[in-house]
Enzyme design. Structure first.
Site, PDB file in Angstrom:
ATOM      1  N   ASP A  13      -4.104  33.094   0.147  1.00  0.00           N
ATOM      2  CA  ASP A  13      -5.576  33.115   0.081  1.00  0.00           C
ATOM      3  C   ASP A  13      -6.260  31.741  -0.019  1.00  0.00           C
ATOM      4  O   ASP A  13      -7.194  31.571  -0.819  1.00  0.00           O
ATOM      5  CB  ASP A  13      -6.028  33.986  -1.103  1.00  0.00           C
ATOM      6  CG  ASP A  13      -5.590  35.440  -0.989  1.00  0.00           C
ATOM      7  OD1 ASP A  13      -4.909  35.793  -0.010  1.00  0.00           O
ATOM      8  OD2 ASP A  13      -5.919  36.235  -1.906  1.00  0.00           O
ATOM      9  N   LYS A 111      -5.060  41.593   3.511  1.00  0.00           N
ATOM     10  CA  LYS A 111      -4.949  42.586   2.429  1.00  0.00           C
ATOM     11  C   LYS A 111      -6.320  42.817   1.822  1.00  0.00           C
ATOM     12  O   LYS A 111      -7.201  41.964   1.925  1.00  0.00           O
ATOM     13  CB  LYS A 111      -3.969  42.091   1.361  1.00  0.00           C
ATOM     14  CG  LYS A 111      -4.429  40.789   0.725  1.00  0.00           C
ATOM     15  CD  LYS A 111      -3.421  40.231  -0.249  1.00  0.00           C
ATOM     16  CE  LYS A 111      -3.886  38.926  -0.843  1.00  0.00           C
ATOM     17  NZ  LYS A 111      -5.131  39.001  -1.616  1.00  0.00           N
ATOM     18  N   CYS A 156      -3.900  36.617  -7.345  1.00  0.00           N
ATOM     19  CA  CYS A 156      -3.132  37.001  -6.151  1.00  0.00           C
ATOM     20  C   CYS A 156      -1.763  36.341  -6.087  1.00  0.00           C
ATOM     21  O   CYS A 156      -0.795  36.976  -5.671  1.00  0.00           O
ATOM     22  CB  CYS A 156      -3.961  36.760  -4.900  1.00  0.00           C
ATOM     23  SG  CYS A 156      -5.334  37.936  -4.806  1.00  0.00           S
TER      24      CYS A 156
HETATM   25  C1  VGL Z   1      -8.316  37.037  -5.630  1.00  0.00           C
HETATM   26  C2  VGL Z   1      -9.801  38.007  -7.062  1.00  0.00           C
HETATM   27  C3  VGL Z   1     -10.260  38.821  -6.056  1.00  0.00           C
HETATM   28  C4  VGL Z   1      -7.236  36.022  -5.414  1.00  0.00           C
HETATM   29  C5  VGL Z   1      -8.754  37.856  -4.612  1.00  0.00           C
HETATM   30  O1  VGL Z   1      -7.003  35.612  -4.253  1.00  0.00           O
HETATM   31  O2  VGL Z   1      -6.615  35.618  -6.411  1.00  0.00           O
HETATM   32  N1  VGL Z   1      -8.835  37.118  -6.848  1.00  0.00           N
HETATM   33  N2  VGL Z   1      -9.730  38.737  -4.835  1.00  0.00           N
END
Ligand code: VGL
Ligand code: ZN
Length: 214
Positions: A13, A111, A156
């Site tokens: 991410d 995802k 994540c």
């Molecule tokens: C994430 C919160 C919501 C992350 C993704 O990538 O850690 N955290 N969505």
């Protein structure tokens, strides 16, 4: 430790919304890019993940009248932290940070696209039963050890590492190539889970080896 051809670097991410200026900015989020680039050439296999939410996703506070970001609610599968709207499919915030240059990555796994379920982990959605397909992909490609870097360390990255361990895949979190959200002591809490599950913390400086052909 020596990186082998059965190891995969999972880059979690590294998207605009998790970097400074983004909708769910992680402090210093963009500073994971340099250490990731530093180690990328040691890996024969790299997989990127991309948080990829529908508009009005159930993990957004804005989808729950009267609720605010960072509050917790109960969804059908259990407790869920509510977030600001982020990483909406097709928006600039959902794009990878433009500084991230990993054209050799072999898979981009999206995802969190089901409107009613969040997915922190790259392996299972937050109901802990809906698979993303990554475990099958790694198995078919004979990749076993998972090295993780990216955002956010305590969400994540962490849930992906814990699920990898649960699946029998040794998991190594590259600590200096991650940055944390650190909400309600989440870092301390997740590190206790790492210790219990057998997730190993490593640093970029300790990784050696050079990728052969994929
Ligand atoms: C994430 C919160 C919501 C992350 C993704 O990538 O850690 N955290 N969505
Ligand atoms: Zn998200």
């Amino acid at each position: 430790m020596e990186i082998t051809s059965q190891d995969v670097l999972l880059v979690i991410d590294v998207q605009n919304d998790f970097c400074p200026g983004g909708q769910l900015a992680v402090a210093g989020g963009d500073s994971v890019i340099e250490p990731i680039h530093k180690i990328a050439s040691k890996f024969a296999h790299i997989v990127l993940t991309q948080d990829w939410h529908s508009a009005s996703h159930a993990s957004f506070a804005s989808s729950h009248p009267g609720k605010h970001p960072f509050e917790q609610i109960e969804l059908s599968y259990g407790p869920q932290t509510l977030w600001p709207d982020h990483c909406i499919q097709g928006t600039n915030g959902a794009e990878f940070h433009s500084g991230l240059q990993l054209p050799q990555a072999e898979l981009i796994l999206r995802k969190g696209f089901r409107p009613q379920i969040d997915s922190y982990s790259a392996f299972f959605e937050n109901d802990h039963v809906t698979p993303t397909g990554l475990a099958g992909y790694l198995k078919e490609r004979n990749l076993s050890r998972v090295f993780l870097a990216g955002l956010a360390y305590d969400y994540c990255v962490a849930y992906s590492a814990l699920d990898a361990c649960r699946l029998g895949l040794p998991a190594f979190v590259i600590r200096d190539a991650c940055r944390a959200i650190d909400l309600d002591d989440s870092v301390a809490k997740i590190e206790a889970q790492f210790a219990q599950a057998g997730v190993t913390l490593v640093d970029t400086a300790r990784l050696s080896g050079s990728a052969g052909p994929p």
